[in-house]
Scaffold this active site. Structure first.
Site, PDB file in Angstrom:
ATOM      1  N   ASP A 297      29.265  36.876  25.785  1.00 16.20           N
ATOM      2  CA  ASP A 297      28.748  36.987  24.421  1.00 16.20           C
ATOM      3  C   ASP A 297      27.238  37.249  24.393  1.00 16.20           C
ATOM      4  OD1 ASP A 297      31.302  36.318  23.711  1.00 16.20           O
ATOM      5  OD2 ASP A 297      30.744  34.663  22.398  1.00 16.20           O
ATOM      6  N   ASP A 298      26.772  37.771  23.251  1.00 17.96           N
ATOM      7  CA  ASP A 298      25.361  37.856  22.850  1.00 17.96           C
ATOM      8  C   ASP A 298      24.564  38.960  23.537  1.00 17.96           C
ATOM      9  OD1 ASP A 298      26.014  35.740  21.298  1.00 17.96           O
ATOM     10  OD2 ASP A 298      24.752  34.272  22.324  1.00 17.96           O
ATOM     11  N   HIS A 348      30.459  41.276  18.071  1.00 20.71           N
ATOM     12  CA  HIS A 348      30.021  39.885  17.849  1.00 20.71           C
ATOM     13  C   HIS A 348      29.065  39.805  16.657  1.00 20.71           C
ATOM     14  CE1 HIS A 348      29.958  35.785  19.051  1.00 20.71           C
ATOM     15  NE2 HIS A 348      28.731  35.748  19.543  1.00 20.71           N
ATOM     16  N   HIS A 352      24.350  37.770  14.807  1.00 23.29           N
ATOM     17  CA  HIS A 352      24.825  36.401  15.098  1.00 23.29           C
ATOM     18  C   HIS A 352      24.748  35.451  13.902  1.00 23.29           C
ATOM     19  CE1 HIS A 352      25.771  32.918  17.681  1.00 23.29           C
ATOM     20  NE2 HIS A 352      26.185  33.838  18.541  1.00 23.29           N
ATOM     21  N   HIS A 439      27.751  33.800  28.656  1.00 24.00           N
ATOM     22  CA  HIS A 439      26.752  34.586  27.933  1.00 24.00           C
ATOM     23  C   HIS A 439      25.921  35.386  28.935  1.00 24.00           C
ATOM     24  CE1 HIS A 439      27.824  31.264  25.250  1.00 24.00           C
ATOM     25  NE2 HIS A 439      27.480  32.058  24.249  1.00 24.00           N
TER      26      HIS A 439
END
Length: 469
Positions: A297-298, A348, A352, A439
């Site tokens: 993620d991210d 995603h 965020h 991540h």
């Protein structure tokens, strides 16, 4: 007599020690950020835009969460202005959290500052900030700020250097903006004409919120400034060829519209891509093999993601990357490599945000903008979606067409920053069908990937994408 003096001396030393300890304890008790910090990082990375680096500040505590993204230039003057703006946002947010702490019970206040960059010409960029914070009340507070920066000079360009700020020009600008608002299906029912007219007539706003994007001038307004709150922070784009009478002679020459042909992006062969994905799925569909899905993620990250891709290739493993649109915009080449190496592309959101705190229209925009950014970088849209914080509700799920994918194992890599601890969590929890969350923005996560891949291979697991799983 001597014994009495010795005793007094010992008692005096003990007294000083006790007082010192109490002072230290009291001071430590007041250092909330140190005692309650869960995740605190400040990262500076090179971007694809010459002369512009990207600063990422993440602070997560028990009392609040802050995520800020802003540019860093070579010029001290430009940096001082941006850093002052960022600091003021943070200070206002923390003061508001402190003032309302008695009302904050079942949630953690959040502050998000995201940005977009639009090249205007060589060394000149539009920097567009979007601030959103939620402390108390029914809705998140939204504000925006824009800068036009000349990275070569290390200084900012004022909108009044581009547009002649006269009463007549303001009247003409109001007509153009009013018409554009009324032609917008999204904003037309929400427009407050009186507020827009007041904005246009106010000589003190100096065309606040204006920036250049392509061959247009874009006017960004704060929430509630000229529209009802449901419009969020509206952006109205007006082609520059409609505004030539408003331009100064210098900028009329710089922004002259000639042979305005938009470059058509190369189309990818969707059929071949679909066929390729099916082939990959068939390749990984052998029966009797334990399977897991590694997810990141991210990202993407300009260094960490590339190192992870090398490790995945080394161990013949596939993964799914749930990417943020605002980072895809900075590192499109990394996204292209992820796609070219057969990994799955995941959405995603743009920056965020907790989608359950947004309107349906805002949530859709967060997802759709990211879809377009990924498609522009990789030649195809993402196939799966992961909501930030795992936060979702029926409205969010109904609005998003992609399958929503959460996780079954949280390695807590963002918290521990310890490769051994990450591997331990995987060992203790992995089973056939596990979806492992990591991540790719953390260097320590990269250090954990190879030990995790070695362990999974040793235990007979095959690493596949979440769609294959």
């Amino acid at each position: 007599m001597n014994m009495r003096k010795v005793t007094y001396g010992i008692l005096l030393i003990l007294g000083i020690f006790v007082v010192g300890y109490l002072v230290y304890f009291i001071l430590q008790g007041h250092d909330d950020s140190a005692s309650e910090a869960i995740n605190d990082k400040n990262i500076i990375e090179a971007s694809k835009y010459p002369g512009v680096d990207l600063v990422t500040e993440i602070t997560e505590t028990k009392k609040y969460n802050i995520a800020m993204h802003y540019p860093k230039f070579k010029g001290e003057k430009a940096n001082a202005e941006i850093e002052g703006y960022v600091s003021s946002i943070k200070e206002d947010f923390l003061a508001k959290v402190d003032e309302n702490k008695k009302y904050i019970k079942d949630y953690v206040p959040e502050l998000s500052l995201s940005m977009e960059i639009y090249p205007v010409m060589e060394n000149v960029y539009s920097i567009v900030f979007s601030e959103e914070n939620y402390v108390v009340g029914a809705n998140a507070q939204q504000k925006g700020k824009v800068y036009l920066v000349d990275t070569k000079k290390g200084d900012f360009i004022q909108p009044t250097e581009i547009f002649k700020d006269t009463k007549q020009n303001r009247e003409q600008l109001y007509v153009l903006l009013n018409q554009a608002f009324k032609e917008s299906k999204e904003y037309s029912p929400l427009l407050l004409e009186g507020e827009l007219e007041n904005w246009a007539q106010d000589p003190d706003n100096h065309f606040k919120g204006m920036y250049l994007k392509g061959k247009s001038a874009v006017f960004q307004f704060d929430k509630y400034e000229v529209t009802a709150g449901a419009a969020g922070m509206p952006k109205i784009s007006i082609p520059l060829d409609q505004m030539q009478n408003l331009l100064t002679d210098e900028w009329k020459e710089k922004l002259q519209i000639k042979n305005d042909k938009k470059e058509t992006p190369k189309n990818s062969d969707d059929k071949n891509i679909a066929k390729g994905e099916k082939t990959d799925i068939d390749k990984h569909s052998s029966k009797g093999v334990k399977r897991v899905a590694l997810t990141f993620d991210d990202g993407p990250h300009p260094k960490n993601t590339l190192k992870i891709l090398e490790l995945l290739k080394k161990y013949d493993a596939k993964a799914t990357f749930f990417m943020l649109g605002n980072r895809v915009d900075f590192y499109p080449d990394v996204v292209k490599k992820i796609a070219d190496q057969g990994h799955e592309l995941g959405n995603h959101t743009w920056d965020h945000k907790d989608l359950t705190t947004l309107s349906t229209a805002e949530a859709i925009q967060e997802v759709e903008r990211t879809n377009q950014a990924i498609k522009s970088a990789a030649g195809r849209e993402p196939t799966v979606f992961r909501p930030p914080y795992g936060a979702r509700n029926k409205a969010v799920e109904n609005a998003i067409s992609m399958p929503t994918v959460l996780w079954t194992i949280d390695t807590l890599d963002w918290k521990s920053h310890n490769p051994d601890q990450i591997l331990k969590i995987v060992k203790e929890n992995v089973k056939d069908g596990s979806i492992i969350l990591m991540h790719d923005i953390h260097k320590t996560t990269v250090e954990a990937v190879e030990p995790v891949l070695k362990y999974l291979k040793k235990e007979g697991y095959e690493c596949v994408t979440v769609s294959e799983l």
